[in-house]
Design a protein around this motif. Structure first.
Motif, PDB file in Angstrom:
ATOM      1  N   PRO A   1       0.825  -1.077   0.076  1.00 51.54           N
ATOM      2  CA  PRO A   1       0.089  -0.066  -0.153  1.00 51.54           C
ATOM      3  C   PRO A   1       0.773   1.401   0.067  1.00 51.54           C
ATOM      4  N   THR A   2       0.574   2.252  -0.717  1.00 51.86           N
ATOM      5  CA  THR A   2       1.313   3.485  -0.844  1.00 51.86           C
ATOM      6  C   THR A   2       0.530   4.661  -0.872  1.00 51.86           C
ATOM      7  N   ALA A   3      -0.799   4.671  -1.167  1.00 51.79           N
ATOM      8  CA  ALA A   3      -1.889   5.772  -1.044  1.00 51.79           C
ATOM      9  C   ALA A   3      -2.874   5.654  -0.070  1.00 51.79           C
ATOM     10  N   PRO A   4      -3.346   6.528   0.688  1.00 48.71           N
ATOM     11  CA  PRO A   4      -4.453   6.555   1.450  1.00 48.71           C
ATOM     12  C   PRO A   4      -5.604   5.346   1.159  1.00 48.71           C
ATOM     13  N   GLY A   5      -6.070   4.576   1.969  1.00 48.04           N
ATOM     14  CA  GLY A   5      -7.127   3.778   1.553  1.00 48.04           C
ATOM     15  C   GLY A   5      -6.689   2.437   0.743  1.00 48.04           C
ATOM     16  N   GLU A   6      -5.660   2.219   0.517  1.00 47.72           N
ATOM     17  CA  GLU A   6      -4.935   1.044  -0.099  1.00 47.72           C
ATOM     18  C   GLU A   6      -4.711   0.210   1.313  1.00 47.72           C
ATOM     19  N   VAL A   7      -4.797  -1.079   1.061  1.00 45.61           N
ATOM     20  CA  VAL A   7      -4.293  -2.098   2.175  1.00 45.61           C
ATOM     21  C   VAL A   7      -3.983  -3.183   1.349  1.00 45.61           C
ATOM     22  N   VAL A   8      -3.079  -4.163   2.082  1.00 49.14           N
ATOM     23  CA  VAL A   8      -2.767  -5.599   2.100  1.00 49.14           C
ATOM     24  C   VAL A   8      -3.401  -6.327   2.790  1.00 49.14           C
ATOM     25  N   VAL A   9      -4.033  -7.610   2.754  1.00 51.60           N
ATOM     26  CA  VAL A   9      -4.636  -8.314   3.615  1.00 51.60           C
ATOM     27  C   VAL A   9      -4.012  -9.669   3.535  1.00 51.60           C
ATOM     28  N   ASN A  10      -4.142 -10.485   4.753  1.00 51.18           N
ATOM     29  CA  ASN A  10      -3.633 -11.699   4.796  1.00 51.18           C
ATOM     30  C   ASN A  10      -4.560 -12.854   3.742  1.00 51.18           C
ATOM     31  N   ARG A  11      -3.971 -13.637   3.026  1.00 49.52           N
ATOM     32  CA  ARG A  11      -4.715 -14.350   1.857  1.00 49.52           C
ATOM     33  C   ARG A  11      -6.025 -15.334   2.639  1.00 49.52           C
ATOM     34  N   GLY A  12      -5.746 -15.730   3.850  1.00 47.05           N
ATOM     35  CA  GLY A  12      -6.642 -16.412   4.367  1.00 47.05           C
ATOM     36  C   GLY A  12      -7.886 -15.664   4.564  1.00 47.05           C
ATOM     37  N   ALA A  13      -7.837 -14.494   5.163  1.00 46.74           N
ATOM     38  CA  ALA A  13      -8.725 -13.401   5.243  1.00 46.74           C
ATOM     39  C   ALA A  13      -9.606 -13.152   4.128  1.00 46.74           C
ATOM     40  N   ALA A  14      -8.794 -13.083   3.019  1.00 46.25           N
ATOM     41  CA  ALA A  14      -9.506 -12.691   1.649  1.00 46.25           C
ATOM     42  C   ALA A  14     -10.213 -13.926   1.122  1.00 46.25           C
ATOM     43  N   ASP A  15      -9.695 -15.133   1.235  1.00 44.04           N
ATOM     44  CA  ASP A  15     -10.345 -16.341   0.819  1.00 44.04           C
ATOM     45  C   ASP A  15     -11.675 -16.410   1.557  1.00 44.04           C
TER      46      ASP A  15
END
Length: 853
Positions: A145-159
């Motif tokens: 993530p570089t801009a406001p509102g951008e996120v990385v989530v763990n793959r298990g939560a995304a699935d």
């Protein structure tokens, strides 16, 4: 001894079927125990490896030195540290990199609008650390993530939430934040840390949404340069740290994380399973004892002939013990293999039910092999010891007798011993429940009550079987009467067979009663304390969720349908040196929406330096209205508060109440756990609830429930617990049923000639099958009724002891429908246990049966 050994081995070979039930009972108990230990070892080793891999690049962690821990919490709350420390540490010789780590609660909303996780494992959010070696999460797909509102989530939560890169969703922090997923991450090579969810954002967003003010971090992660050990790094960094801040090695930090998982989940989980392993083995003890007792009774003439031919008591006893040892070792060894198979199966099954098992091979420690093997052998030998001694005491003249009648089960000595135990159990239990509330005394009394039931079983079996079997004479005629007389023939055998089922049913009944009592207590608490119309709440159990926005109560309060809306937030502080949980709220609105009992002082005058406490805590801390109390907050500041109100009840309001204005200077990530809403006169619950739901949707769509719905959902965790308990107790009940089936099978062998004569005088095969089945049902009925009685009593003891030993008021409830279902299951199980022995009896060859000795 060689002769005894040869005799034992030949007997085992000739009568393999006799010991099939014993073998299975030991096998199942040992397999469950071994599987639990192996699974616990594997989980610990896997989490060790996972945390080690995830934090391998972190050589030191800088954090606040002190933590405030409240009762019932293993992890304390620490004061944040300044993010500027990272720049200072970077200039220390030997430091390769340093980065602030900001952590808080953040719950993602899935593609279907439902929150991901939240009913147990934590839902975490934090800044995405750009140094890949310091970041415990590894970018697997997409970008950082570089801009406001951008996120990385763990793959298990995304699935789990059916989210993918490029999707826009809501992150509850607890204020709802619109976020766009730009990357997916792994933790220690896994899609996540068990069911914990993580959302990584830019540092600016993390400071904005997860901290009270910019420039604060949970800790600073530090990486060492080449040739610098972790301890050397800590020693170099420590002199530059401000007062109240400490540095620990990365290895210490990883170990603390592993210990946290062990204490909060693994230890509780494995202990829970070990308790049920113990119950299963206890049930198996009765089945094993009964098998050997019947076998010895059947071999009375054989043992008497051995004695007449010159065999000593020791040799006859040794022969029986040798048989038991052979069965014990074989069954325990097979149980070990079965346990390893169970652990391997659970390892494969866990991911399918939503609990990712960390990668790695099964870990089988020496203790996990030796302990189940030793327990299986000891349980089997101990169960066979008394029958073996009885075999050695067989008189040579017994060879001349046709039959041996067992009257020992109804002896006066047994009845007297049982009555003494029952009286002692009742005295100790009532003392631990009523006179001097004590869980220890109540527990001791419960154990004594169990012993009394076991000792009195043979004495009570005759009367119980006559009463329970009396309808059979009318319903099934001669067949029913014969079944009842067969069950009465050997009181000790009937009681021992039923005792195995009794223990299983007693534990099921105990948990059923205790679970129903907890639900009744929750319903009583909400009904008594909560005077509102609807509740907006977070998950009622577990550590998950991010809480509710503290602005939600104000937004709901402005609705024309609403009279009062009060939010209950959480805080932590040391009160006179002891960590305590604080309720942060509007005290005046709290008094209008909750019944706080008898009030001394005024809640409206708390201000920024006043506190309200319960009567129980006031007495414990020797405080009253006007007293001073020193509060130490997580930011390290100490302030003197005046006790301005003392109230009676604390179930939902908590033991300590302060205003939001008093908490604001010391808050971290602010959130509410509950918003209680009262409607204006004339507004229906349906209309008011619909209006509240529209406002709640703007704040992440938390659940809006009526008082009854809130009470029901608060008890949701109890139903989950009971489901797991019933599933585990199914093993104990299965072992008990194997014992009933084995006893009947052996009894049929013992009564071969008698059954042949019954067939010869006109009894049909269906009548013979019905007789054996009804005998099984009678034994199961005796065990079930005894188990229900004992379980309901122990459930009452546990509820009353918990009531007396805690500040909460427990309600006792014995759910008739659930207990009736337990009864029907017990009787049905008895009928099923008798199917195979009944079929075997019906297929006996008539002439051979009459001719048998």
């Amino acid at each position: 001894m060689n002769a005894s050994l040869r005799l034992s081995m030949s007997s085992l070979r000739a009568h393999k079927r006799r010991f099939a039930g014993t073998f299975l009972a030991v096998f199942l108990g040992v397999a469950f125990l071994a599987g639990t230990l192996v699974m616990g070892d594997t989980l610990r080793a896997s989490f060790d490896t996972m945390f080690g891999d995830a934090t391998s690049g972190t050589d030191a962690v800088v954090r606040s030195a002190d933590a405030i821990t409240t009762p019932g919490e293993s992890q304390g709350v620490r004061q944040p540290v300044s993010t500027s420390l990272a720049k200072t540490i970077t200039h220390v010789p030997g430091v390769a990199a340093a980065a602030p780590s900001i952590q808080g609660a953040g719950q993602l909303v899935g593609a279907n609008g439902e929150p991901i996780g939240g009913k147990g494992p934590p839902t975490l959010a934090g800044n995405w650390i750009t140094d890949p070696k310091l970041n415990p999460y590894r970018l697997a797909e997409g970008r950082t993530p570089t801009a406001p509102g951008e996120v990385v989530v763990n793959r298990g939560a995304a699935d789990k939430g059916h989210l993918k890169i490029g999707d826009t969703t809501t992150l509850r922090t607890p204020d709802p934040v619109k976020v766009t997923i730009v990357g997916l991450a792994t933790f220690g090579g896994e899609d996540g840390m068990a069911q914990v969810t993580f959302t990584g954002m830019t540092q600016a967003d993390a400071e904005k949404y997860l901290t009270a003010k910019p420039g604060e971090a949970s800790s600073i992660s530090v990486r060492a340069g080449p040739g610098i050990s972790q301890q050397q790094l800590v020693d170099r960094v420590t002199p530059l740290l401000p007062k109240g801040v400490e540095a620990i090695t990365g290895q210490q930090s990883a170990q603390e994380n592993t210990d946290m998982v062990s204490s909060q989940f693994l230890t509780i989980f494995t202990t829970f399973l070990l308790v049920f392993s113990g119950i299963a083995l206890l049930v198996a003890t009765f089945s094993i004892h009964n098998t050997f007792a019947i076998v010895i009774a059947q071999r009375t003439r054989e043992n008497a002939l051995l004695r007449a031919l010159g065999a000593s008591r020791r040799q006859v006893t040794a022969a029986t013990v040798t048989e038991a040892s052979a069965v014990a070792v074989a069954a325990s060894a097979a149980g070990l293999a079965g346990g390893i198979g169970i652990a391997a199966g659970l390892k494969a099954l866990f991911p399918a039910i939503g609990f990712p098992f960390p990668e790695g091979d099964l870990v089988i420690r020496t203790l996990s092999l030796t302990l189940p093997l030793a327990v299986g052998v000891v349980v089997c030998l101990a169960s066979a010891l008394m029958p073996a001694i009885r075999a050695g005491r067989t008189a040579p003249l017994a060879a001349l007798r046709e039959t041996a009648v067992d009257q020992s089960g109804t002896s006066r000595a047994r009845a007297l011993t049982g009555m003494i135990l029952a009286t002692l159990a009742l005295t100790v239990t009532l003392t631990g429940v009523l006179a001097s509330p004590s869980l220890i005394l109540a527990g001791l009394g419960s154990v004594l009550a169990l012993l009394a039931f076991v000792v009195l079983g043979p004495v009570a079996s005759a009367t119980a079987v006559r009463v329970l079997g009396s309808p059979l004479d009318r319903l099934r005629g001669i067949t029913g009467g014969l079944a009842r007389r067969n069950a009465l023939r050997n009181p000790r055998r009937t009681a021992a067979t039923a005792s195995a089922l009794m223990i299983g049913v007693a534990v099921v009944s105990l948990f059923t009663v205790f679970g129903a009592s907890l639900k009744a207590t929750m319903d009583q608490t909400v009904s008594r304390s909560f005077a509102g119309d609807v509740a907006v709440s977070t998950p009622s159990f577990g550590a998950g969720g991010s809480g509710l926005s503290p602005r939600l109560a104000g937004a709901i309060g402005r609705l024309p349908e609403v009279d009062t809306a009060v939010g209950l937030g959480k805080g932590v502080a040391e009160v006179n040196g002891k960590g305590r949980a604080l309720t942060v709220t509007d005290p005046t609105a709290l008094a209008r929406t909750f019944d706080l009992g008898k009030l001394q002082g005024s809640l409206s005058t708390l201000g920024t330096d006043g506190i309200a406490i319960t009567r129980t805590e006031a007495d414990r801390q020797h405080l009253t209205t006007g007293s001073r109390a020193q509060l130490t907050f997580t930011d390290g500041k100490k302030e003197t508060f005046t006790v301005r109100a003392v109230y009676g009840q604390s179930e939902l309001a908590g033991d300590y109440v302060i205003t939001r204005a008093a908490w604001a200077p010391h808050r971290t990530q602010d959130s509410d756990t509950l918003v209680a809403v009262s409607f204006k006169q004339g507004v229906s619950t349906t209309t008011g609830k619909a209006s509240v739901e529209k406002i709640a949707d703007r704040y992440g769509a938390p659940q809006v429930q009526t008082r009854h719905e809130y009470a029901q959902s608060s008890a949701g965790g109890i139903d989950m617990m009971l489901t797991l308990v019933y599933a585990l107790l199914a093993l104990a009940v299965l072992i008990a049923l194997l014992g009933i089936a084995n006893t009947l099978t052996l009894a049929i062998h013992e009564r071969t000639r008698e059954l042949g004569l019954l067939r010869a005088v006109g009894q049909t095969r269906p009548q013979l099958r019905a007789m054996v089945r009804w005998e099984s049902v009678l034994v199961a009925a005796f065990g079930t009724v005894g188990g229900l009685t004992l379980g309901a009593f122990l459930g009452w003891v546990l509820v009353k002891a918990s009531d007396g030993a805690s500040d909460s008021t427990f309600a006792f409830a014995a759910p008739p429908l659930q207990l009736l279902l337990v009864t029907l299951v017990g009787l049905t199980a008895g009928a099923l246990a008798g199917l195979r022995p009944a079929r075997r009896a019906a297929h006996l060859d008539l002439l051979r049966a009459i001719a048998s000795e």
